[in-house]
Motif scaffolding. Structure first.
Motif, PDB file in Angstrom:
ATOM      1  N   CYS A   1      47.143  79.020 -37.412  1.00 55.16           N
ATOM      2  CA  CYS A   1      47.772  77.759 -37.019  1.00 55.16           C
ATOM      3  C   CYS A   1      48.458  77.099 -38.206  1.00 55.16           C
ATOM      4  O   CYS A   1      48.156  77.373 -39.362  1.00 55.16           O
ATOM      5  CB  CYS A   1      46.780  76.816 -36.348  1.00 55.16           C
TER       6      CYS A   1
ATOM      7  N   ASN B   1      49.995  74.549 -27.122  1.00 52.27           N
ATOM      8  CA  ASN B   1      49.570  75.140 -28.393  1.00 52.27           C
ATOM      9  C   ASN B   1      49.476  74.109 -29.522  1.00 52.27           C
ATOM     10  O   ASN B   1      49.265  74.465 -30.673  1.00 52.27           O
ATOM     11  CB  ASN B   1      50.520  76.272 -28.800  1.00 52.27           C
ATOM     12  N   ARG B   2      49.626  72.821 -29.181  1.00 52.82           N
ATOM     13  CA  ARG B   2      49.506  71.750 -30.179  1.00 52.82           C
ATOM     14  C   ARG B   2      48.292  70.888 -29.869  1.00 52.82           C
ATOM     15  O   ARG B   2      48.017  70.590 -28.709  1.00 52.82           O
ATOM     16  CB  ARG B   2      50.740  70.860 -30.183  1.00 52.82           C
TER      17      ARG B   2
ATOM     18  N   SER C   1      49.335  81.826 -33.182  1.00 47.43           N
ATOM     19  CA  SER C   1      48.587  82.910 -32.547  1.00 47.43           C
ATOM     20  C   SER C   1      47.167  82.382 -32.383  1.00 47.43           C
ATOM     21  O   SER C   1      46.842  81.312 -32.902  1.00 47.43           O
ATOM     22  CB  SER C   1      48.620  84.187 -33.400  1.00 47.43           C
ATOM     23  N   PRO C   2      46.293  83.108 -31.676  1.00 49.21           N
ATOM     24  CA  PRO C   2      44.929  82.583 -31.488  1.00 49.21           C
ATOM     25  C   PRO C   2      44.143  82.350 -32.791  1.00 49.21           C
ATOM     26  O   PRO C   2      43.243  81.521 -32.815  1.00 49.21           O
ATOM     27  CB  PRO C   2      44.254  83.657 -30.637  1.00 49.21           C
TER      28      PRO C   2
ATOM     29  N   GLU D   1      49.445  73.304 -34.782  1.00 44.36           N
ATOM     30  CA  GLU D   1      50.158  74.099 -33.778  1.00 44.36           C
ATOM     31  C   GLU D   1      49.743  75.552 -33.974  1.00 44.36           C
ATOM     32  O   GLU D   1      49.879  76.099 -35.072  1.00 44.36           O
ATOM     33  CB  GLU D   1      51.660  73.957 -33.937  1.00 44.36           C
ATOM     34  N   PHE D   2      49.212  76.160 -32.909  1.00 43.34           N
ATOM     35  CA  PHE D   2      48.806  77.557 -32.986  1.00 43.34           C
ATOM     36  C   PHE D   2      50.038  78.449 -32.858  1.00 43.34           C
ATOM     37  O   PHE D   2      50.826  78.301 -31.935  1.00 43.34           O
ATOM     38  CB  PHE D   2      47.807  77.888 -31.874  1.00 43.34           C
TER      39      PHE D   2
END
Length: 135
Positions: free
Chosen positions: A64, A38-39, A60-61, A57-58
């Motif tokens: 970020c 997610n990064r 959620s979709p 960094e996410f």
């Protein structure tokens, strides 16, 4: 803007990340970008030089956090930082992007439409700010 994708840290990227985190933490942070799904770490390349970087960094979709953003001092005042943020917003169709920062970066975030909220003195003698941009 190009994605910096290598198994070793590029010297220019290492130098830029030192502006966004302590020199001692650069290799650890770079490892997170290589290993955490997610990064992501992007670099702005102009004339074969990496002049800026943005690490996200996410959470959620469509949301970020900006973990790191830095521009080479010789390349500042050329909208590289804001262009990197706009790139992320467009590429991933982000609804909301946020960052935590110190007083030195508040004007930058405010100038491109982020809402700024003081978090108070998070560390002794250091006021921190929560900066949010929502589409």
């Amino acid at each position: 803007m190009e994605l910096i994708d290598s198994k070793t840290i590029h010297p220019q990227m290492e130098e830029l990340l030192c502006f966004a985190t302590s020199k001692e933490k650069v290799k650890i942070e770079y490892h997170y970008y290589l290993s955490a799904p997610n990064r992501m770490l992007y670099g702005m390349i102009i004339e074969n030089d990496i002049v800026g970087c943005i690490g996200i960094e996410f959470v959620s979709p469509s949301i970020c956090e900006i973990k790191h953003i830095a521009v080479n001092p010789n390349s500042r005042k050329r909208q590289i930082g804001s262009n990197m943020i706009y790139f992320i917003l467009k590429k991933f169709q982000i609804d909301s992007i946020f960052a935590e920062t110190d007083i030195d970066a508040v004007d930058f975030y405010a100038s491109i439409g982020f809402t700024i909220t003081s978090l108070g003195e998070k560390y002794p003698g250091v006021e921190r700010f929560h900066c949010v941009f929502s589409n």
